[in-house]
Write an enzyme that holds these catalytic residues in place. Structure first.
Site, short mmCIF file in Angstrom:
data_model
loop_
_atom_site.label_atom_id
_atom_site.label_comp_id
_atom_site.label_asym_id
_atom_site.label_seq_id
_atom_site.Cartn_x
_atom_site.Cartn_y
_atom_site.Cartn_z
N LEU A 153 -12.82 -0.32 5.67
CA LEU A 153 -11.45 -0.27 5.17
C LEU A 153 -11.50 0.31 3.76
O LEU A 153 -12.47 0.11 3.03
CB LEU A 153 -10.82 -1.67 5.12
N ASP A 154 -10.44 1.03 3.38
CA ASP A 154 -10.35 1.54 2.02
C ASP A 154 -10.43 0.39 1.01
O ASP A 154 -10.12 -0.76 1.34
CB ASP A 154 -9.01 2.28 1.81
N LYS A 155 -10.79 0.73 -0.22
CA LYS A 155 -10.97 -0.29 -1.25
C LYS A 155 -9.75 -1.20 -1.40
O LYS A 155 -9.88 -2.42 -1.56
CB LYS A 155 -11.28 0.40 -2.59
N ARG A 168 -2.30 6.33 6.03
CA ARG A 168 -1.67 6.76 4.78
C ARG A 168 -1.19 8.20 4.89
O ARG A 168 -0.06 8.53 4.48
CB ARG A 168 -2.67 6.60 3.63
#
Length: 306
Positions: A139-141, A241
């Site tokens: 997962l993204d930060k 996104r």
């Protein structure tokens, strides 16, 4: 299936449905384990049946117990003590709930100590389990929610296959700008790198195929926001996104893709995860609670009377 508390060792008890199946067929046809991993298990004589090295071509009987004894490995990352929200754990894998502001794994394992993988390694170290910490997906930060880690190569290989075959179902929630009018929809747009920005991705005809399904859950008309549920057919970098921005509904807080900084991070959470256990085939389904303090999602979509 029974498991030891401390790995990397575990026991698989043969259920009736696998009676008369050979260990070779179990690995090849049922688990569809990687050939390299199976070969290593053979070479290491890592599987014992009734106190004797396993005969891979003898049919198994109901109730037979296969004892796996795997080589202990270094963690691959520096164990570091941090809060860890565990949704599920057994001798083979962990599912943990990632908070915001934390990478899934270090880019430089010999130096970084502040990622989810470091916290997982610390947890395993405290339990006396010495295994290579291996994430199955990322997962993204600033994205929160469920992440799967494997504890040994056999399960890592099977989980990698399940992910590639889209058999690990991940469901996300997001807050997006604008009032979405369609109750449901599908976005099918290829995604590629943005040549003008190192970290950005963009819709590109020459990019990788990507498909996102969305469903409207709720609207906040005064704030011009929508709460959506999303399921991916593909797992491209920044897919949700990029796709939501491409239809004019960027994620709240996602300034990289046109969102406004009305919250401290992009409002994206991996809320549900569901798949068959790689060894037992038991159906697993978990919900990752929101971890944000102060609350992010519930603050924007409170029910009447709250």
């Amino acid at each position: 299936m029974n498991t030891y508390d401390k790995g990397p060792a575990f026991v698989v008890s043969i259920p009736p449905k696998w009676e008369n199946v050979t260990a070779e067929a179990l690995m090849r046809d049922i688990w569809q384990a990687p050939k390299k991993t199976v070969h290593q298990l053979r070479m290491d004589k890592a599987i014992i049946l009734d106190g004797q090295p396993l005969n891979w071509t003898t049919p198994l009987k109901k109730g037979d117990k296969l004892h796996f004894s795997l080589t202990e490995k270094e963690y691959g990352v520096i164990p570091a003590e941090m809060p860890l929200h565990i949704l599920y754990e057994d001798a083979h894998m962990m599912i943990v709930n990632k908070p915001a502001g934390m990478n899934t794994h270090p880019n430089n394992p010999s130096l970084e100590k502040d990622t989810l993988a470091n916290a997982v390694a610390w947890h395993l170290q405290q339990k006396g389990e010495k295994v290579d910490v291996q994430h199955i997906h990322r997962l993204d930060k600033d994205t929160t929610g469920a992440v799967v880690f494997a504890k040994h190569a056999l399960v890592k290989g099977i989980l990698d296959r399940l992910l590639a075959e889209r058999k690990i179902k991940r469901t996300y929630w997001a807050i997006v700008h604008g009032l979405i009018t369609n109750k449901k929809g599908t976005i099918t747009k290829a995604i590629g790198r943005d040549r003008h920005h190192n970290t950005r991705r963009r819709v590109s005809p020459s990019g990788q195929p990507a498909t996102t399904h969305f469903q409207l859950l709720e609207q906040n008309k005064p704030k011009n926001l929508s709460l959506v549920q999303l399921v991916l057919d593909t797992g491209r970098t920044h897919q949700i996104r990029v796709h939501m921005s491409s239809i004019g509904h960027p994620l709240a807080g996602d300034t990289l893709y046109g969102g406004k900084p009305i919250v401290s991070r992009q409002a994206l959470h991996a809320k549900y995860i569901e798949f068959d256990h790689p060894l037992t085939e038991e159906r697993l389904a978990f919900e990752a609670p929101f971890l944000d303090e102060p609350p992010l999602f519930s603050a924007f979509f409170k029910k009447e009377g709250e």
